[in-house]
Design an enzyme around this catalytic site. Structure first.
Site: not given
Ligand code: IMP
Ligand code: MG
Length: 171
Positions: A99, A127, A148
């Site tokens: 994300d 994403k 989500f």
């Molecule tokens: P980042 O550190 O912002 O890239 O977040 C990544 C983490 O957020 C992933 O490993 C997921 O656990 C969680 N995450 C982000 N988006 C989603 C989603 O749409 N569904 C479920 N978990 C998500």
């Protein structure tokens, strides 16, 4: 129960995971490497992906949590660290979703500090539009704009992980 819309079917996942496995197997040739799955979200993806990899691999798992309440909050820590040796190894980290990219950045730094020879990321879902760091996964299953997602390991407050398909959870 919240409404959800089907976005990626089981059949599409199976097809894409086979392609990713073939690509990874080609890239690493016959070199041994260590697959690191990120719990809990990537447990299903990791289990399916490793069965499509035709190289000698080791497999371990880690779990990370953020200190804040937010899913993408700042400070991260390991709640389960790797147990196999990292030093000198080629490492493929398998993640469910990227994300902001902060988790990926944290892990890249942590594994580099501990002497990994190389670090690559394979993510089921990217994403891309929400990226906050300058880091791109090496292998991407599907790109989605946002929203989500749940199912195939992905949860919303520990619900929906067991679903074989991936859904967009409506607000
Ligand atoms: P980042 O550190 O912002 O890239 O977040 C990544 C983490 O957020 C992933 O490993 C997921 O656990 C969680 N995450 C982000 N988006 C989603 C989603 O749409 N569904 C479920 N978990 C998500
Ligand atoms: Mg996760």
């Amino acid at each position: 129960m919240a409404d959800k819309e089907l976005v990626i079917t089981r059949e599409e996942i199976v097809r894409r995971v086979k392609e990713l496995g073939a690509e990874i197997s080609r890239d690493y040739e016959n070199n041994r490497f260590l697959v690191v799955g990120i719990l809990n979200g990537a447990f299903m993806f990791t289990a399916d992906l490793v069965r499509e990899i035709k190289c000698d691999i080791e497999i371990d798992f880690i779990r990370v949590a953020s200190y804040g309440m937010d899913t993408t909050a700042g400070t991260l820590r390991f709640t389960k660290d790797i147990e196999l040796e990292i030093q000198g190894k080629d490492i493929l980290i398998v993640e469910d979703i990227v994300d902001s990219g902060r988790t990926m950045m944290y892990l890249a730094n942590s594994f580099a500090e501990r002497g990994a020879h190389s670090i690559r990321f394979c993510v089921l879902i990217d994403k891309k539009e929400r990226r906050e760091v300058d880091l791109c996964p090496d292998y991407i299953g599907f790109e989605v704009p946002g929203g989500f997602l749940v199912g195939y390991g992905l949860d919303c407050r520990e619900q929906f992980r067991h679903l074989p398909d991936i859904y967009h959870l409506q607000e």
